[in-house]
Motif scaffolding. Structure first.
Motif, PDB file in Angstrom:
ATOM      1  N   CYS A  45       0.843  -1.194   0.000  1.00 44.69           N
ATOM      2  CA  CYS A  45       0.000   0.000   0.000  1.00 44.69           C
ATOM      3  C   CYS A  45       0.881   1.247   0.000  1.00 44.69           C
ATOM      4  O   CYS A  45       1.815   1.356   0.790  1.00 44.69           O
ATOM      5  CB  CYS A  45      -0.924  -0.002   1.217  1.00 44.69           C
ATOM      6  SG  CYS A  45      -1.954   1.480   1.325  1.00 44.69           S
ATOM      7  N   CYS A 101      -5.237   3.087  -7.501  1.00 40.13           N
ATOM      8  CA  CYS A 101      -5.997   4.332  -7.581  1.00 40.13           C
ATOM      9  C   CYS A 101      -6.329   4.582  -9.055  1.00 40.13           C
ATOM     10  O   CYS A 101      -5.446   4.484  -9.913  1.00 40.13           O
ATOM     11  CB  CYS A 101      -5.189   5.489  -7.006  1.00 40.13           C
ATOM     12  SG  CYS A 101      -5.947   7.113  -7.262  1.00 40.13           S
ATOM     13  N   VAL A 108      -3.229   1.031  -3.364  1.00 40.96           N
ATOM     14  CA  VAL A 108      -3.740   1.400  -2.042  1.00 40.96           C
ATOM     15  C   VAL A 108      -4.575   0.258  -1.468  1.00 40.96           C
ATOM     16  O   VAL A 108      -5.223  -0.484  -2.192  1.00 40.96           O
ATOM     17  CB  VAL A 108      -4.583   2.688  -2.080  1.00 40.96           C
ATOM     18  CG1 VAL A 108      -3.726   3.901  -2.318  1.00 40.96           C
ATOM     19  CG2 VAL A 108      -5.675   2.607  -3.112  1.00 40.96           C
ATOM     20  N   CYS A 114      -6.605   5.088   3.686  1.00 39.67           N
ATOM     21  CA  CYS A 114      -5.782   5.030   2.467  1.00 39.67           C
ATOM     22  C   CYS A 114      -6.574   5.211   1.178  1.00 39.67           C
ATOM     23  O   CYS A 114      -6.030   5.690   0.182  1.00 39.67           O
ATOM     24  CB  CYS A 114      -5.030   3.703   2.408  1.00 39.67           C
ATOM     25  SG  CYS A 114      -3.875   3.483   3.760  1.00 39.67           S
ATOM     26  N   SER A 115      -7.839   4.780   1.160  1.00 39.39           N
ATOM     27  CA  SER A 115      -8.581   4.842  -0.093  1.00 39.39           C
ATOM     28  C   SER A 115     -10.071   5.106   0.144  1.00 39.39           C
ATOM     29  O   SER A 115     -10.579   4.968   1.252  1.00 39.39           O
ATOM     30  CB  SER A 115      -8.420   3.542  -0.870  1.00 39.39           C
ATOM     31  OG  SER A 115      -9.058   2.473  -0.201  1.00 39.39           O
ATOM     32  N   THR A 121     -11.788   3.110  -7.287  1.00 47.05           N
ATOM     33  CA  THR A 121     -10.985   3.357  -6.095  1.00 47.05           C
ATOM     34  C   THR A 121     -10.109   4.585  -6.304  1.00 47.05           C
ATOM     35  O   THR A 121      -9.497   4.754  -7.361  1.00 47.05           O
ATOM     36  CB  THR A 121     -10.103   2.130  -5.794  1.00 47.05           C
ATOM     37  OG1 THR A 121     -10.951   1.014  -5.535  1.00 47.05           O
ATOM     38  CG2 THR A 121      -9.214   2.363  -4.591  1.00 47.05           C
ATOM     39  N   CYS A 123      -7.086   6.947  -4.130  1.00 43.46           N
ATOM     40  CA  CYS A 123      -6.290   7.141  -2.920  1.00 43.46           C
ATOM     41  C   CYS A 123      -6.796   8.432  -2.280  1.00 43.46           C
ATOM     42  O   CYS A 123      -7.447   9.254  -2.933  1.00 43.46           O
ATOM     43  CB  CYS A 123      -4.795   7.205  -3.255  1.00 43.46           C
ATOM     44  SG  CYS A 123      -4.269   8.607  -4.247  1.00 43.46           S
TER      45      CYS A 123
END
Length: 152
Positions: A45, A101, A108, A114-115, A121, A123
């Motif tokens: 990540c 991302c 991530v 983090c996301s 998705t 970040c």
């Protein structure tokens, strides 16, 4: 006459060698099963630097029958579940660790720190930059997630 046919066919059955898997074949099959359960794909990540080896990257993990993600995911077989019996396709438990991302392509994890998922998705830094382009409902959810992470 019929008795002669039965004894002849029985004698032939004894003389025909059976094709049994050799020990080498059985060991090779076991090795293939074991190898499929070894995680080999590196997942790291970019937000929290969590590092894990996973089993699959893509949209349809072969061990999670009937599951199709909307985007590529890093998927880990449940490490606490025993392996399924050989020759029987059964769905296994799994953990979706994260994805890339959709904006900057950094990897991530699914952690809320983090996301964020909105149609794809993102970040957290990209989510902050795209926030004004999202509908009010998604903006509210993202802001709520950010404030919950800051209070931790």
């Amino acid at each position: 006459m019929e008795a002669e046919k039965n004894t002849t066919s029985n004698n032939n059955a004894v003389n025909v060698p059976r094709l049994e898997p050799t020990e080498k074949d059985q060991n090779s099959q076991k090795r293939d099963d074991i190898d499929a359960r070894i995680a080999r794909i590196d997942f790291r990540c970019s937000g929290c630097y969590m590092h894990e080896l996973v089993h699959y990257f893509g949209r349809e993990p072969p061990f999670a029958l009937g599951i199709r993600y909307k985007e590529d995911n890093y998927v880990l077989r449940d490490p606490f579940q025993p392996p399924p019996q050989a020759g029987r396709p059964v769905p296994e438990y799994y953990i979706s660790m994260g994805s890339k991302c959709s904006s900057c392509l950094k990897i991530v994890c699914k952690s809320s720190g983090c996301s964020f998922y909105y149609t794809a998705t993102f970040c957290v830094p990209c989510g902050k930059s795209k926030l004004k382009d999202w509908p009010v409902d998604a903006q509210t959810r993202f802001r709520k997630q950010l404030s919950a992470n800051q209070s931790d």
